[in-house]
Design a protein around this motif. Structure first.
Motif, PDB file in Angstrom:
ATOM      1  N   LYS A  59     -14.384  -9.296   2.014  1.00 20.16           N
ATOM      2  CA  LYS A  59     -14.239  -8.681   1.064  1.00 20.16           C
ATOM      3  C   LYS A  59     -13.620  -7.223   1.264  1.00 20.16           C
ATOM      4  CE  LYS A  59     -17.887  -9.555  -1.585  1.00 20.16           C
ATOM      5  NZ  LYS A  59     -18.888  -9.523  -2.845  1.00 20.16           N
ATOM      6  N   LYS A  60     -14.160  -6.947   2.588  1.00 20.75           N
ATOM      7  CA  LYS A  60     -13.925  -5.487   3.075  1.00 20.75           C
ATOM      8  C   LYS A  60     -12.198  -5.187   3.134  1.00 20.75           C
ATOM      9  CE  LYS A  60     -18.142  -5.010   5.509  1.00 20.75           C
ATOM     10  NZ  LYS A  60     -18.640  -4.700   6.877  1.00 20.75           N
ATOM     11  N   ASN A  61     -11.571  -6.364   3.134  1.00 18.57           N
ATOM     12  CA  ASN A  61     -10.160  -6.315   3.555  1.00 18.57           C
ATOM     13  C   ASN A  61      -9.184  -6.283   2.314  1.00 18.57           C
ATOM     14  OD1 ASN A  61     -10.686  -6.385   6.240  1.00 18.57           O
ATOM     15  ND2 ASN A  61     -10.219  -8.396   6.581  1.00 18.57           N
ATOM     16  N   ARG A  62      -9.833  -5.626   1.188  1.00 21.46           N
ATOM     17  CA  ARG A  62      -9.067  -5.851  -0.080  1.00 21.46           C
ATOM     18  C   ARG A  62      -8.652  -4.314  -0.434  1.00 21.46           C
ATOM     19  NH1 ARG A  62     -14.323  -5.929  -3.955  1.00 21.46           N
ATOM     20  NH2 ARG A  62     -15.084  -3.837  -3.730  1.00 21.46           N
ATOM     21  N   VAL A  63      -7.350  -4.380  -1.126  1.00 22.73           N
ATOM     22  CA  VAL A  63      -6.514  -3.129  -1.656  1.00 22.73           C
ATOM     23  C   VAL A  63      -6.589  -3.469  -3.108  1.00 22.73           C
ATOM     24  CG1 VAL A  63      -4.163  -2.071  -1.618  1.00 22.73           C
ATOM     25  CG2 VAL A  63      -5.329  -3.062   0.513  1.00 22.73           C
ATOM     26  N   ASN A 101      -7.677  -9.975   8.805  1.00 22.27           N
ATOM     27  CA  ASN A 101      -7.815  -9.066   9.508  1.00 22.27           C
ATOM     28  C   ASN A 101      -6.665  -8.282  10.330  1.00 22.27           C
ATOM     29  OD1 ASN A 101     -10.487  -9.092   9.336  1.00 22.27           O
ATOM     30  ND2 ASN A 101     -11.007 -10.747  10.908  1.00 22.27           N
ATOM     31  N   ASN A 102      -5.331  -8.988  10.107  1.00 23.00           N
ATOM     32  CA  ASN A 102      -4.191  -8.235  10.562  1.00 23.00           C
ATOM     33  C   ASN A 102      -3.430  -7.410   9.591  1.00 23.00           C
ATOM     34  OD1 ASN A 102      -4.383  -9.377  13.418  1.00 23.00           O
ATOM     35  ND2 ASN A 102      -3.931 -11.386  12.472  1.00 23.00           N
ATOM     36  N   GLY A 103      -3.939  -7.255   8.492  1.00 25.87           N
ATOM     37  CA  GLY A 103      -3.479  -6.562   7.378  1.00 25.87           C
ATOM     38  C   GLY A 103      -2.320  -7.295   6.531  1.00 25.87           C
ATOM     39  N   LYS A 104      -2.166  -8.519   6.853  1.00 25.12           N
ATOM     40  CA  LYS A 104      -1.389  -9.745   6.160  1.00 25.12           C
ATOM     41  C   LYS A 104      -1.617  -9.886   4.566  1.00 25.12           C
ATOM     42  CE  LYS A 104       1.098 -13.855   6.325  1.00 25.12           C
ATOM     43  NZ  LYS A 104       1.312 -15.300   7.034  1.00 25.12           N
ATOM     44  N   THR A 105      -1.310  -9.959   3.691  1.00 26.48           N
ATOM     45  CA  THR A 105      -1.776 -10.149   2.517  1.00 26.48           C
ATOM     46  C   THR A 105      -1.718 -11.841   2.382  1.00 26.48           C
ATOM     47  OG1 THR A 105      -0.601  -8.218   1.340  1.00 26.48           O
ATOM     48  CG2 THR A 105      -1.072 -10.225  -0.077  1.00 26.48           C
ATOM     49  N   VAL A 106      -2.842 -12.345   1.911  1.00 25.91           N
ATOM     50  CA  VAL A 106      -2.895 -13.826   2.153  1.00 25.91           C
ATOM     51  C   VAL A 106      -3.413 -14.257   0.710  1.00 25.91           C
ATOM     52  CG1 VAL A 106      -3.903 -13.983   4.452  1.00 25.91           C
ATOM     53  CG2 VAL A 106      -5.653 -13.393   2.669  1.00 25.91           C
TER      54      VAL A 106
END
Length: 142
Positions: A59-63, A101-106
């Motif tokens: 969840k930390k990898n959200r924008v 983790n690589n910044g790619k939108t999934v």
């Protein structure tokens, strides 16, 4: 007084159990090949693309987004049969892009909260979607 306390705890336990089990009844078209785990509080829709991968993303990898795209097939708590009360109100709705983790939108993620009309029950749902907008993961906190 003992009867009142006993009735209160029985009602609370019964209510909590009904929410816990509610994901067992998800419609197949909403969540194909549903796998329910964590005592009924989490679901992975394995029939939709990339479901397992998206469920694992932090969840930390959200924008945060201002608006969820229209093609995302979002369904709220009542549509997912989590709350039995038709007077349930949505109290917050936070849509986000979900990145690996690589910044790619999934995919997409929505954190949404609800309260019933008596203000006695509050829950939070996390819904995750793949890039096609299909529901792939649900997490319930109450």
């Amino acid at each position: 007084m003992k009867a009142f306390i006993t009735a209160f705890f029985l009602l609370t336990a019964t209510t909590a159990f009904s929410y816990e089990r509610s994901f067992e009844n998800l419609p197949e078209e909403t969540c194909p090949d549903a796998v329910v785990f964590n005592h009924g509080y989490n679901v992975i829709c394995k029939g939709h693309a990339n479901a397992l991968d998206i469920a694992k993303v932090s969840k930390k990898n959200r924008v945060n987004l201002k608006r969820l795209p229209d093609f995302v097939k979002f369904e709220g708590a009542i549509e997912l049969s989590v709350l039995p009360d038709a007077d349930t109100s949505n109290i917050y709705f936070y849509p986000s892009l979900l990145k690996d983790n690589n910044g790619k939108t999934v995919g997409y993620m929505v954190i949404h909260g609800y309260v019933n009309s008596e203000m006695e029950l509050k829950i939070q749902l996390e819904s995750r979607f793949n890039l096609k907008g299909e529901l792939v993961f649900i997490a319930l906190e109450n």
